[in-house]
Design a protein around this motif. Structure first.
Motif, mmCIF file in Angstrom:
data_model
loop_
_atom_site.group_PDB
_atom_site.id
_atom_site.type_symbol
_atom_site.label_atom_id
_atom_site.label_comp_id
_atom_site.label_asym_id
_atom_site.label_seq_id
_atom_site.Cartn_x
_atom_site.Cartn_y
_atom_site.Cartn_z
ATOM 1 N N TRP A 284 27.920 41.785 29.159
ATOM 2 C CA TRP A 284 28.139 40.727 30.143
ATOM 3 C C TRP A 284 29.246 41.167 31.095
ATOM 4 N N TYR A 285 29.104 40.785 32.362
ATOM 5 C CA TYR A 285 30.073 41.159 33.390
ATOM 6 C C TYR A 285 30.416 39.927 34.216
ATOM 7 N N VAL A 286 31.604 39.967 34.797
ATOM 8 C CA VAL A 286 32.036 38.929 35.730
ATOM 9 C C VAL A 286 32.498 39.610 37.013
ATOM 10 N N THR A 287 32.055 39.083 38.130
ATOM 11 C CA THR A 287 32.392 39.622 39.453
ATOM 12 C C THR A 287 33.186 38.582 40.217
ATOM 13 N N ALA A 288 34.340 38.979 40.722
ATOM 14 C CA ALA A 288 35.175 38.115 41.555
ATOM 15 C C ALA A 288 35.094 38.600 42.995
ATOM 16 N N SER A 289 34.964 37.672 43.925
ATOM 17 C CA SER A 289 34.851 38.029 45.346
ATOM 18 C C SER A 289 35.625 37.012 46.165
ATOM 19 N N TRP A 290 36.158 37.485 47.287
ATOM 20 C CA TRP A 290 36.872 36.611 48.207
ATOM 21 C C TRP A 290 36.832 37.213 49.599
#
Length: 544
Positions: A284-290
């Motif tokens: 499982w992966y989590v991607t943060a973007s802004w």
């Protein structure tokens, strides 16, 4: 020169407007089960909302959006409903842009086939007259005439969908859906395909909100790395934290841009998160973007003040050469190789490693800009343009122009290096014609691609690709020709010969200006008074 097309002006590519970082979630079995159940439930809601949005077509407005969001709020939560409806609207808009691109591609193919069908069989191409070559045989002509009708029918259907506002979207991907009918070719069984299909159709994405705690209330990640999600109302019984939230055992540490991410969440600035599952690896992966504030684009003159590194992109390597501000190649050519075979992750790693080498080389040379061709092979991979040359079409199809340019722009922005895009016309041909042979030495044998990198760099600097040649051979003067290649393009009267300047045509001092100008003896070198003469003893007189 009438057959040459007009060249587009070079420009500095704007920097990236957003940032995305990813980290692995080392979840436990219970956490994975909860994430899968929540993702599948929200995915079913997203599929239904996308169907409703697609049926609305062009009649969609703010009121209908509010109705969709209100219906989803009762089945999940207000925040999840907002994320789902926005994702559906973005997906519909993306499909509409795809329709526009598809129609433009179909029109280009139709025009190409019609032009070749109108030529006699076996006719040669004439670029100066704007004539394309004809088809080789009668059977090929007949097959292409049938294909022309097929392309026109496809264009008519796409245009009808465009007018009606109807889009065709497959949640999970059309390619993966097509793979279901070719499992043996893909090397998958039905269970493995089903796991991939479910993972692609999950929905665990939440947009950020400025002013909220840690920048996101739906999927929250604290500065210590704790991850929690807001559960939908039907799954509230799975909560293990107050206010219907589920707290994961795994923690997150964004090693890349971690300080920038931590500064945003501590200031409660918006950060969007997406949790996704890779069934092939079981991870499982989590991607943060802004989003970032738009940085001002550096003027072209300022970017090229310290020279440029010209880059020629190829199927297996990047050829580059450092040029000074006057367009002269400095140092030796460099080549950075990569391998585009294998899976997507391998190709992506190869591209990132090659671009890192290119950026480090640019910093070492002292240049502040990289010149690269503004290539776009999306229309150049068609069989109508390259005919039976399947090998060349396959080469263009796998060439990662879009990904390479996007990564180069984002990585160069972190190194304060500007990217200058130039017109790719004739760079390989003219570079080899004017630069490959003159730069060849016993210890250096530049390739055609190395010479093309010089052509790219000179075009970015505003210089002509043709190199400055030596003066005419007769007497190294202007008696045999003009001085066009010895003057800048903006110099006045550069097509004329140089005016005659009185005095000697050498680099020594003018007449009557030297240290021995008044000494007439200095003009007779063999008998110069100041020169020491050889001494010889006189013979003794015999008379004594």
């Amino acid at each position: 020169m009438g057959g040459l097309r007009e060249l587009a002006a070079s420009f500095v590519v704007p920097g990236p407007a957003g940032v995305a970082v990813r980290d692995r979630l080392r979840v436990s079995e219970s956490d994975a089960a909860v994430l899968a159940e929540v993702g599948m439930f929200l995915g079913s809601l997203a599929a239904g909302d996308l169907a409703v949005r697609s049926r609305q077509g062009l009649s969609h407005d703010a009121a209908s959006w509010a109705v969709r969001k209100r219906e989803l709020t009762g089945r999940s939560s207000a925040r999840w409903a907002g994320s789902i409806t926005k994702a559906s609207h973005d997906q519909w808009a993306l499909a509409r842009r795809g329709q526009v691109a598809h129609m433009a591609w179909l029109r280009t193919q139709i025009a190409s086939v019609e032009a070749r069908l109108g030529r006699p069989l076996g006719a040669k191409a004439d670029k100066r007259a704007g004539l394309v070559r004809g088809y080789a045989t009668r059977s090929e002509w007949h097959a292409k005439s049938r294909r022309l009708h097929t392309l026109k029918d496809r264009l008519a259907r796409v245009e009808a969908d465009w007018v009606a506002g109807r889009v065709r979207v497959v949640r999970g991907g059309k390619r993966l859906a097509h793979t279901r009918h070719h499992l043996e070719t893909a090397g998958l069984d039905e269970a493995a395909w089903r796991r991939r299909w479910r993972a692609e159709r999950m929905f665990l994405s939440a947009d950020g909100e400025s002013g909220k705690r840690f920048g996101n209330e739906t999927i929250r990640i604290t500065d210590t790395g704790q991850v929690s999600i807001k559960l939908p109302a039907p799954l509230a019984h799975l909560a293990n934290a107050p206010h219907g939230r589920y707290l994961l055992d795994a923690t997150v540490r964004f090693r890349h841009r971690g300080e920038e991410w931590r500064d945003r969440i501590t200031a409660n600035r918006a950060v969007a998160y997406r949790i996704h599952h890779d069934p092939a690896r079981g991870r499982w992966y989590v991607t943060a973007s802004w989003q970032r504030a738009a940085a001002p684009v550096l003027p072209l003159e300022a970017a090229l003040a310290r020279g440029v590194v010209g880059v020629d992109m190829n199927d297996d390597h990047l050829a580059c050469w450092r040029l000074d501000a006057h367009g002269n190649p400095v140092g030796e050519p460099r080549r950075f190789f990569y391998d585009l075979t294998g899976n997507t992750d391998h190709r992506d790693a190869q591209i990132r490693h090659t671009l890192t080498q290119l950026l480090h080389h640019t910093r070492r040379t002292g240049a502040a800009a990289i010149a690269i061709e503004d290539l776009d092979f999306r229309e150049g991979t068609s069989r109508e343009k390259h005919g039976r040359n399947k090998r060349f079409r396959r080469l263009l199809s796998r060439f990662p122009t879009s990904k390479l340019k996007a990564r180069l722009v984002s990585m160069a922005a972190e190194q304060d290096i500007a990217i200058v895009a130039v017109d790719p016309a004739y760079t390989s041909r003219w570079g080899a014609q004017h630069w490959q042979k003159p730069l060849t030495t016993p210890r250096r044998e530049p390739s055609r691609h190395d010479a093309a990198s010089i052509a790219v760099g000179r075009r970015a600097l505003g210089h002509p690709i043709r190199r400055r040649m030596a003066p005419p051979p007769q007497h190294q003067s202007d008696g045999a020709g003009h001085r066009t290649v010895q003057a800048r393009p903006e110099a006045r009267r550069r097509e004329e010969t140089r005016p005659h300047i009185p005095g000697p045509r050498t680099g020594c001092a003018p007449p009557d200006r030297g240290a021995k100008a008044g000494d007439q003896g200095a003009h007779h070198r063999s008998g110069h008074p100041a020169e020491p003469e050889s001494w010889q003893q006189d013979t003794l007189p015999l008379s004594h």
